[in-house]
Design a protein around this motif. Structure first.
Motif, PDB file in Angstrom:
ATOM      1  N   THR A 187      -9.051  -6.221   2.395  1.00  0.00           N
ATOM      2  CA  THR A 187      -8.216  -6.837   1.355  1.00  0.00           C
ATOM      3  C   THR A 187      -8.664  -8.274   1.110  1.00  0.00           C
TER       4      THR A 187
ATOM      5  N   ARG B 149       0.820   2.052   7.869  1.00  0.00           N
ATOM      6  CA  ARG B 149       0.595   1.959   6.421  1.00  0.00           C
ATOM      7  C   ARG B 149       1.801   1.305   5.731  1.00  0.00           C
ATOM      8  N   PRO B 186      -5.005  -2.231  -6.101  1.00  0.00           N
ATOM      9  CA  PRO B 186      -5.989  -1.574  -5.221  1.00  0.00           C
ATOM     10  C   PRO B 186      -5.679  -1.794  -3.733  1.00  0.00           C
ATOM     11  N   THR B 187      -5.118  -2.946  -3.391  1.00  0.00           N
ATOM     12  CA  THR B 187      -4.729  -3.199  -2.002  1.00  0.00           C
ATOM     13  C   THR B 187      -3.648  -2.205  -1.576  1.00  0.00           C
ATOM     14  N   ARG B 190      -5.018   1.250  -1.177  1.00  0.00           N
ATOM     15  CA  ARG B 190      -5.791   1.379   0.053  1.00  0.00           C
ATOM     16  C   ARG B 190      -4.867   1.511   1.266  1.00  0.00           C
ATOM     17  N   TYR B 191      -3.813   0.696   1.332  1.00  0.00           N
ATOM     18  CA  TYR B 191      -2.893   0.788   2.468  1.00  0.00           C
ATOM     19  C   TYR B 191      -2.182   2.138   2.499  1.00  0.00           C
ATOM     20  N   THR B 193      -3.372   5.189   1.353  1.00  0.00           N
ATOM     21  CA  THR B 193      -4.112   6.432   1.597  1.00  0.00           C
ATOM     22  C   THR B 193      -5.537   6.276   2.127  1.00  0.00           C
ATOM     23  N   ALA B 194      -6.153   5.097   1.991  1.00  0.00           N
ATOM     24  CA  ALA B 194      -7.553   4.986   2.428  1.00  0.00           C
ATOM     25  C   ALA B 194      -7.631   4.997   3.959  1.00  0.00           C
ATOM     26  N   PRO B 195      -8.784   5.399   4.508  1.00  0.00           N
ATOM     27  CA  PRO B 195      -8.944   5.345   5.970  1.00  0.00           C
ATOM     28  C   PRO B 195      -8.685   3.923   6.471  1.00  0.00           C
TER      29      PRO B 195
END
Lengths: 196, 196
Positions: A187, B149, B186-187, B190-191, B193-195
């Protein structure tokens, strides 16, 4: 008799008068708009005495804020090294400062800032000048985007401090720092350099 | 005579006694560990009276917190629609609530939470149960990762609220909401669902 090192502490009443004048002046005019001369005038002392007691405007500002740590002591290590690792080093260093005894003073500063516009202003100045500017001077981005990038970065880091140390939401409150570094560094990296 | 709609307000002293008992009970036992029965007992009233005045445990909790808005009114629209746009809808809705009159009450709640452990606990419960759980129930990730998450997501959103409305760091303080949506969505994505 204890040996004195560093700057002379000076007359306590005079020191306090200078610190009060510094807080009032920085609060009214901001950091960039304040001079040692103006602060000395507000305190009714000679500018040379302000320099003698506190050194530079930077040092006076940190003293007036009762800053729990001096960012200039930790930033060089953060900024040294490769760009790709900058986000990680920022989050790791931020967590190590907040997890240290300085963090307790940081929490007190945050508490004061949320209830007091004057402290909020000093905190803005502190973060902008002593933390965000040096970091963003170090990355190669459109200067017009620097303020937004800086405030986005600050929003994630302050949110991390609030959630870990003030609201204490689990698991962020007790997570191993490296878990948070891995999750949050991308981030920070994105806010620093990715297209917005 | 004004026409009454909805639940009867009831005796003000009894209402206050129930709200005080609710705050004490939620504060001590958390949301999940508190029952209407226990709160009624602490207030010295019949559980049926608590239901009569406040409805469900959820509604009593929101009343006890003086919650500035009911997340159940805005979350359905956030959760409807495609997964790819979930981060954007979360940030856009969060900003619209905080930029509305409810935001003023939100700031008061945040101020109280940073100086009062009891409010901090209620705020943790509120955020976890009424905001994070419904959102994370909606994404398909390893259940073991859900708490981390959720707290990462909360850290970015709370940091955004603190910087925009409390510390008021520019340009985040006055930026057009869509600029912040573009930068922060986008942050959040990402938190969610992204790895990690």
């Amino acid at each position: 008799m204890a040996r004195r090192t560093g700057r002379r502490p000076g007359n306590p009443a005079t020191r306090e008068a200078i610190l009060d004048a510094a807080r009032a002046t920085f609060g009214q005019r901001g950091y960039d708009g304040s001079t040692i001369r103006a602060i000395a005038a507000a305190a009714g002392v000679d500018p040379a005495l302000v320099h003698h007691y506190f050194g530079s405007k930077d040092q006076l500002f940190l003293a007036a804020m009762q800053a729990p740590f001096d960012p200039r002591e930790v930033l060089p290590a953060v900024l040294a090294g490769d760009r790709a690792g900058l986000g990680e080093r920022i989050v790791r260093t931020f967590l190590s400062v907040w997890d240290s005894p300085a963090g307790t003073a940081g929490i007190a500063m945050l508490r004061s800032a949320v209830s007091n516009e004057w402290t909020a202003r000093l905190l803005r100045e502190f973060v902008t000048i002593h933390v965000l500017r040096p970091i963003l001077d170090h990355v190669d981005v459109d200067p017009a985007e620097v303020p937004l990038r800086g405030s986005l970065l600050a929003s994630q880091l302050v949110g991390l401090a609030v959630m870990r140390h003030v609201i204490r939401l689990e698991p962020i409150a007790t997570a191993d720092p490296e878990v948070l570094v891995a999750a949050i560094a991308p981030t920070i990296g994105r806010y620093l350099t990715a297209p917005l």
